[in-house]
Design a protein around this motif. Sequence first.
Motif, mmCIF file in Angstrom:
data_model
loop_
_atom_site.group_PDB
_atom_site.id
_atom_site.type_symbol
_atom_site.label_atom_id
_atom_site.label_comp_id
_atom_site.label_asym_id
_atom_site.label_seq_id
_atom_site.Cartn_x
_atom_site.Cartn_y
_atom_site.Cartn_z
ATOM 1 N N SER A 14 -10.551 5.159 -1.595
ATOM 2 C CA SER A 14 -10.771 3.766 -1.201
ATOM 3 C C SER A 14 -11.548 3.014 -2.289
ATOM 4 O O SER A 14 -12.438 3.583 -2.926
ATOM 5 N N ASN A 66 -6.359 0.549 -1.102
ATOM 6 C CA ASN A 66 -5.946 1.551 -2.092
ATOM 7 C C ASN A 66 -4.499 1.933 -1.812
ATOM 8 O O ASN A 66 -4.054 1.841 -0.666
ATOM 9 N N LYS A 125 0.812 -1.213 0.000
ATOM 10 C CA LYS A 125 0.000 0.000 0.000
ATOM 11 C C LYS A 125 0.844 1.262 0.000
ATOM 12 O O LYS A 125 0.345 2.357 -0.199
ATOM 13 N N SER A 135 -7.876 -0.028 4.114
ATOM 14 C CA SER A 135 -8.543 0.002 2.819
ATOM 15 C C SER A 135 -7.523 -0.367 1.731
ATOM 16 O O SER A 135 -6.336 -0.047 1.846
ATOM 17 N N HIS A 162 -5.731 12.185 2.128
ATOM 18 C CA HIS A 162 -6.537 10.971 2.150
ATOM 19 C C HIS A 162 -7.744 11.073 1.236
ATOM 20 O O HIS A 162 -8.375 12.100 1.162
HETATM 21 MG MG MG Z 1 -7.930 4.084 4.187
#
Ligand code: MG
Length: 330
Positions: free
Chosen positions: A149, A143, A54, A141, A231
């Motif tokens: 996400s 992503n 990630k 998540s 984010h």
């Molecule tokens: Mg997240």
Amino acid sequence: MQRNFMHTIIGSDIETAKTWLMNGEVVAIPTETVYGLAANALHEDAVLRIFEAKNRPSFNPLIVHIANWRQAKEYVEHVPEKAKRLAVAFTPGPLTFLLQKRNTIPDLVTAGSDKVAIRIPNHPLTLELLDALDFPLAAPSANPFGYISPVTAQHVLEGLNGKIPYILDGGAATVGLESTIIGFDENEHILLYRTGGISAEQIEDLLKEKVTLSKLASEEHPETAGQLKSHYAPHTALYVGDIDELKKQFEGKRVATISFTKQFEGIDEAKQFILSDNGDIEEAAKNLFTVLRLTDKLKVDVILAEHFPDEGIGRAINDRLGRAQAVNKV
Ligand code: MG
Ligand code: TXA
């Protein structure tokens, strides 16, 4: 070391997912909120691979997913009475509990904190998978760090192709926004750290008590504040406000819009995204991340989004839109 799988396979075979996970690898799993990037929560090397795939800083802790509350006893010291009532009402479901951890949970999972985030996801495939494993799954998540996400297996593939061996495909997420995260202060009063699939009103109605808004430690971390603002963010600049006003500021620019039910004059219809024709806020929440990804692919100069009604899950929509815009403004 970055791992490299020639092809990331998408399938719905629980046995395949289980085999990879038992071998300490990372598998994307469906949940009702967003897809998770899962590994054996009790195995530090497996958890490290999540951070690698990630590209996420390891001081940002992970939620631990379990199949039922009986299992929680092995990982947390104590479940407050109010947590039990919330668990009965809302789980399996989009509600995560920050609780005092036992030392069965590695420090890497909680980034050194003495609290662990626990959740029972409400998805039949993932519940079956969790039941078949003899360890819980740590999963953020699925992503790449900072991006939107994923709510479908295809979204996961777009971001992580070649970095993980398998995506367990459970269809499109039914809630579409991350779980609500709550914790407790020393008097066992409820702290709301992140608003999501279960609204503050639902919690307050059940417990007959007001919740206190609070910040996650990861968001207070001074060195990362800048990064974490990005984010959920598309690459295209996003502005939130009154679209009729905003569109005047961007005359001559290529514009896409994201609105609840409304269409706007003077903007290409193909670039206008309505999240729910009939004004259903849950449907709007479910469509938000898919539409953010679509608008990001349109090659427009700006995305203009409106404020949603600030109640129930509408607050979570506004929260995610606010975070998506912050990075573009600085
Ligand atoms: Mg997240
Ligand atoms: O719906 C969800 O919660 C999804 C699905 C996959 O379960 N997961 C998810 O994980 O959104 P993630 O990592 O993207 O967001 C979890 C947030 C992060 O901001 C993290 O810092 C915080 O929860 N968190 C996790 N464990 C924590 C802990 N022990 N203490 C404080 N914050 C924690």
